[in-house]
Motif scaffolding. Structure first.
Motif, PDB file in Angstrom:
ATOM      1  N   PRO A 282      -4.522   6.930  -4.680  1.00  0.00           N
ATOM      2  CA  PRO A 282      -4.177   5.945  -3.768  1.00  0.00           C
ATOM      3  C   PRO A 282      -3.427   4.796  -4.517  1.00  0.00           C
ATOM      4  CG  PRO A 282      -6.386   6.736  -3.691  1.00  0.00           C
ATOM      5  CD  PRO A 282      -5.748   7.287  -4.796  1.00  0.00           C
TER       6      PRO A 282
ATOM      7  N   SER B  85       0.082   3.564  -3.433  1.00  0.00           N
ATOM      8  CA  SER B  85       0.221   2.279  -2.782  1.00  0.00           C
ATOM      9  C   SER B  85       1.430   1.715  -3.485  1.00  0.00           C
ATOM     10  CB  SER B  85      -1.226   1.461  -2.922  1.00  0.00           C
ATOM     11  OG  SER B  85      -2.111   2.071  -2.421  1.00  0.00           O
TER      12      SER B  85
ATOM     13  N   VAL C  23       4.627   0.247  -1.022  1.00  0.00           N
ATOM     14  CA  VAL C  23       5.063  -1.045  -1.068  1.00  0.00           C
ATOM     15  C   VAL C  23       6.603  -1.173  -1.502  1.00  0.00           C
ATOM     16  CG1 VAL C  23       4.828  -3.303  -2.256  1.00  0.00           C
ATOM     17  CG2 VAL C  23       2.761  -2.110  -1.523  1.00  0.00           C
TER      18      VAL C  23
ATOM     19  N   GLU D 223       2.086   9.473  12.480  1.00  0.00           N
ATOM     20  CA  GLU D 223       1.768   8.973  11.137  1.00  0.00           C
ATOM     21  C   GLU D 223       3.112   8.534  10.464  1.00  0.00           C
ATOM     22  OE1 GLU D 223       0.262  11.267   8.037  1.00  0.00           O
ATOM     23  OE2 GLU D 223      -1.437  10.066   7.840  1.00  0.00           O
TER      24      GLU D 223
ATOM     25  N   ILE E 193       4.496   4.751   9.067  1.00  0.00           N
ATOM     26  CA  ILE E 193       5.093   4.361   7.738  1.00  0.00           C
ATOM     27  C   ILE E 193       6.271   4.028   7.387  1.00  0.00           C
ATOM     28  CG2 ILE E 193       5.346   5.286   5.447  1.00  0.00           C
ATOM     29  CD1 ILE E 193       2.891   7.278   5.835  1.00  0.00           C
TER      30      ILE E 193
ATOM     31  N   LEU F 291       7.479   0.411   8.475  1.00  0.00           N
ATOM     32  CA  LEU F 291       7.181  -0.547   7.663  1.00  0.00           C
ATOM     33  C   LEU F 291       8.381  -1.463   7.061  1.00  0.00           C
ATOM     34  CD1 LEU F 291       4.616   0.975   4.852  1.00  0.00           C
ATOM     35  CD2 LEU F 291       4.301  -1.042   6.270  1.00  0.00           C
TER      36      LEU F 291
ATOM     37  N   PHE G   2     -11.753  -0.232   3.575  1.00  0.00           N
ATOM     38  CA  PHE G   2     -10.596  -0.629   3.432  1.00  0.00           C
ATOM     39  C   PHE G   2      -9.880  -0.774   4.652  1.00  0.00           C
ATOM     40  CE2 PHE G   2     -11.104   1.504  -0.524  1.00  0.00           C
ATOM     41  CZ  PHE G   2     -10.363   0.691  -1.202  1.00  0.00           C
TER      42      PHE G   2
ATOM     43  N   ILE H  94       1.136  -7.097   1.237  1.00  0.00           N
ATOM     44  CA  ILE H  94       1.213  -5.999   0.284  1.00  0.00           C
ATOM     45  C   ILE H  94      -0.386  -5.539   0.262  1.00  0.00           C
ATOM     46  CG2 ILE H  94       1.047  -5.539  -2.340  1.00  0.00           C
ATOM     47  CD1 ILE H  94       3.598  -7.433  -2.462  1.00  0.00           C
TER      48      ILE H  94
ATOM     49  N   ILE I 184      -0.540  -2.969   3.109  1.00  0.00           N
ATOM     50  CA  ILE I 184      -0.080  -1.491   2.791  1.00  0.00           C
ATOM     51  C   ILE I 184      -1.194  -0.989   1.779  1.00  0.00           C
ATOM     52  CG2 ILE I 184       1.576  -0.391   1.786  1.00  0.00           C
ATOM     53  CD1 ILE I 184       3.566  -2.834   2.515  1.00  0.00           C
ATOM     54  N   ILE I 185      -1.566  -1.572   0.825  1.00  0.00           N
ATOM     55  CA  ILE I 185      -2.605  -0.925   0.031  1.00  0.00           C
ATOM     56  C   ILE I 185      -3.817  -0.399   0.594  1.00  0.00           C
ATOM     57  CG2 ILE I 185      -3.946  -1.398  -2.029  1.00  0.00           C
ATOM     58  CD1 ILE I 185      -1.890  -3.500  -3.006  1.00  0.00           C
TER      59      ILE I 185
ATOM     60  N   ARG J  65      -3.016   2.724   2.837  1.00  0.00           N
ATOM     61  CA  ARG J  65      -2.789   3.956   2.290  1.00  0.00           C
ATOM     62  C   ARG J  65      -4.026   4.385   1.779  1.00  0.00           C
ATOM     63  NH1 ARG J  65      -2.272   7.883   2.170  1.00  0.00           N
ATOM     64  NH2 ARG J  65      -1.001   9.487   1.013  1.00  0.00           N
ATOM     65  N   THR J  66      -4.838   3.370   1.250  1.00  0.00           N
ATOM     66  CA  THR J  66      -6.047   3.739   0.581  1.00  0.00           C
ATOM     67  C   THR J  66      -7.149   4.331   1.384  1.00  0.00           C
ATOM     68  OG1 THR J  66      -5.737   2.197  -1.301  1.00  0.00           O
ATOM     69  CG2 THR J  66      -7.969   3.305  -1.167  1.00  0.00           C
TER      70      THR J  66
ATOM     71  N   TYR K 130      -7.536   8.157   2.129  1.00  0.00           N
ATOM     72  CA  TYR K 130      -7.991   8.988   1.215  1.00  0.00           C
ATOM     73  C   TYR K 130      -9.497   9.265   1.243  1.00  0.00           C
ATOM     74  CZ  TYR K 130      -3.925   9.692  -2.034  1.00  0.00           C
ATOM     75  OH  TYR K 130      -2.663   9.864  -2.318  1.00  0.00           O
ATOM     76  N   GLN K 131     -10.071   8.311   2.003  1.00  0.00           N
ATOM     77  CA  GLN K 131     -11.417   8.277   2.329  1.00  0.00           C
ATOM     78  C   GLN K 131     -11.894   9.042   3.538  1.00  0.00           C
ATOM     79  OE1 GLN K 131     -12.575   4.222   1.626  1.00  0.00           O
ATOM     80  NE2 GLN K 131     -12.441   4.701  -0.473  1.00  0.00           N
TER      81      GLN K 131
END
Lengths: 160, 163
Positions: free
Chosen positions: A29, A33, A37, B30, B34, B37, B99, B150, B153-154, B157-158, B161-162
């Protein structure tokens, strides 16, 4: 591909750092990320530059001025995109090398970088947008299509 | 109906099930989310750079802002439509995800930040526009925006994954 490159990639994919990034819960992740970015920065820079070329944005700056302002950000973002992408690739080279979307993405990326930073560099810095010309719009559309196709191919890697 | 109940109801709407079950619809939506962005967030970051003196220091800032906002509106329109649909397909998982909650909180902070800029700082732009450097308040807004986006975005994206 020659066997020496394959064995080098195989060795890379088993180094402790790469295994950690690939298998820890926040390694991938984090790398993804950074990739997103940096992609946002890089494609935004390409958008602004090509919209200016087409004379539909940032008309208070000349095209060479826009190019000069964006260049360090574009090159920095490109470095981060390629660096983070390399970390993903090294995690499992055979998987990516067998993926058609990945191979297409690499070809499109090489073409986009070559066009933007090598072939068209002098075109952008010679102030072609001083006059409105159809050729400027055509180049902007082609350039942006190429850059965004790299992104779409990247997204397709997970689905093909 | 509880919020979680509403999320579960959303997942079973015909739109959500059609997207989840389609082979190409989910990747397409999806991917659009993205690749919008750069047009949405990326354009705003360009103006944050102007406020923070990181790029485009010389030149009229108010006109750059209008220009950047004009383009980013299309990007944010794509973002909210595609993001809304993506949320519908996995609403109850997103609801419980830290998240995702952080992302929503950041979006609220960013909206307040943008409103403060528009209502308080934008009217003062003519005072510094021609001279170049933005005053401290405007720089603060630019910094909040840069860091906040920022973070969005983090988190975005994260969270995937969950699921």
């Amino acid at each position: 591909m020659t066997s020496s490159i394959r064995s080098f990639l195989d060795w890379c994919s088993h180094t402790a750092t790469i295994v950690y990034i690939r298998d820890s819960s926040y390694g991938m992740p984090a790398v993804q990320s950074v990739h997103l970015v940096a992609l946002t920065m890089l494609l935004a820079a390409m958008l602004v530059l090509n919209l200016r070329l087409a004379a539909v944005s940032m008309m208070d700056w000349s095209l060479p001025a826009v190019e000069r302002q964006l260049r360090p950000w574009a090159i920095g973002a490109l470095t981060l995109v390629v660096g983070s992408g390399t970390l993903m690739f090294i995690g499992n080279p055979p998987k990516y090398l067998a993926n058609a979307a990945f191979l297409f993405k690499m070809a499109a990326l090489a073409l986009a970088v070559a066009c933007q930073f090598v072939v068209l560099r002098r075109f952008f810095t010679s102030d072609p947008a001083i006059r409105r010309r159809p050729i400027n719009v055509a180049i902007a559309v082609l350039s942006l299509t190429l850059w965004f196709s790299v992104g779409w191919a990247g997204r397709a890697i997970a689905f093909v | 109906m509880s919020l979680l109940g509403w999320c579960q109801w959303l997942e079973h709407t015909s739109l959500a099930t059609a997207v989840s079950e389609s082979v190409w619809l989910f990747p397409l939506i999806e991917g659009s989310h993205i690749l919008a962005l750069p047009l949405s967030v990326g354009m705003i970051l360009m103006f944050d750079f102007r406020l923070l003196g990181l790029a485009f220091e010389t030149g009229p800032a108010a006109r750059m802002m209008a220009d950047v906002v004009r383009w980013s509106k299309y990007g944010f329109a794509i973002m909210f439509v595609t993001g809304g649909i993506l949320f519908m397909t996995q609403a109850s998982k997103a609801y419980g995800n830290g998240f995702f909650r952080t992302k929503l909180l950041l979006l609220v902070i960013l909206a307040i930040n943008a409103a403060v800029y528009q209502l308080v700082l934008y009217p003062k732009m003519p005072q510094w526009d021609a001279r170049g450097g933005a005053p401290l308040g405007a720089r603060m807004c630019g910094a909040v925006s840069l860091v906040g986006w920022i973070g969005v975005i983090i988190c975005g994206r994260t969270m995937a994954y969950q699921f």
